[in-house]
Design an enzyme around this catalytic site. Sequence first.
Site, PDB file in Angstrom:
ATOM      1  N   HIS A 174     -71.675   2.349  -8.731  1.00  0.00           N
ATOM      2  CA  HIS A 174     -72.498   2.882  -9.818  1.00  0.00           C
ATOM      3  C   HIS A 174     -71.973   2.286 -11.123  1.00  0.00           C
ATOM      4  CE1 HIS A 174     -73.898   6.982  -7.924  1.00  0.00           C
ATOM      5  NE2 HIS A 174     -74.944   6.167  -8.012  1.00  0.00           N
ATOM      6  N   CYS A 180     -69.160  11.509 -13.387  1.00  0.00           N
ATOM      7  CA  CYS A 180     -70.098  11.831 -12.299  1.00  0.00           C
ATOM      8  C   CYS A 180     -70.487  13.312 -12.318  1.00  0.00           C
ATOM      9  CB  CYS A 180     -69.490  11.511 -10.941  1.00  0.00           C
ATOM     10  SG  CYS A 180     -68.980   9.811 -10.722  1.00  0.00           S
TER      11      CYS A 180
END
Length: 268
Positions: free
Chosen positions: A165, A261
């Site tokens: 990511h 996150c």
Amino acid sequence: MPTTRRYLMCAPRYFEVAYSINPWMDPSKPVNHDLVMRQWQTLRDTYVELGHKVEQIDPQPGLPDMVFSANSATVIDGRVLGARFRAEQRAAEADHYRRWFNENGYHNVVMPTCINEAEGDFAWTGRYLLAGTGFRTDPGAHAEAQEVLGVPVVSLHLTDPRYYHLDTALFVLNEDEPNIAYYPEAFSEGSRRVLRRLFPDAVIATAHDAETFGLNAVSDGRNVILPTESTGLAAQLTDRGYEPIFVDISELKKSGGGPKCCTMEIRG
Ligand code: ARG
């Protein structure tokens, strides 16, 4: 200067590593449930102490990765673009978050047609949206985000599966005079050139900073929340006038996650 933020978080009540969808996840390694709850609570309390507003969404049984709220929507100027997960195991999270926004006054949530893991792969710099692709978010989601959010999008290619990511390889330090910190080796050659061009003064992270999830940090423009082990990065930040604040993320990291996150920013 720090600015007050509004975050959406989800307690890791049902957190576990039950499947493996990134190289950090090993379902045979045990997770300490009490410890992950404490680590998450400390992260939440840290934001509150800094004066930020933290909203919470109810965790759902059977969705162990729902704690990673950053993956479930991108919100800029009150416009909400929802998520569409690559992994089947996470698919149902998107609708729980869509409902949260609907129930909290956002009636025009747009759900994407392309795979889109939201702030996992999108970083708002205050001027443009840096958008990652390569492992999760589909390149088509970049054009979709530009259209729905009405912001210029800069596409970046991720090339190292450990940094699957964008938010594992880059974070925005400051939006007034946009600047970032990033790990160049996680990006393609062309994307590195783009980043050098846009941010000649960026903080360049080392392999150790990246491996310890130092780039999965959250900045409010002055205070930077980052993992305890990312000491080299913290020293660079201190030199630039930022205030590093360490948090322990040992259990979240077993799922390939860190502070960012667990933190979706709601902008407007
Ligand atoms: N286990 C989760 C996954 O692989 C971790 C997500 C981390 N979130 C993030 N914003 N990088 O999908």
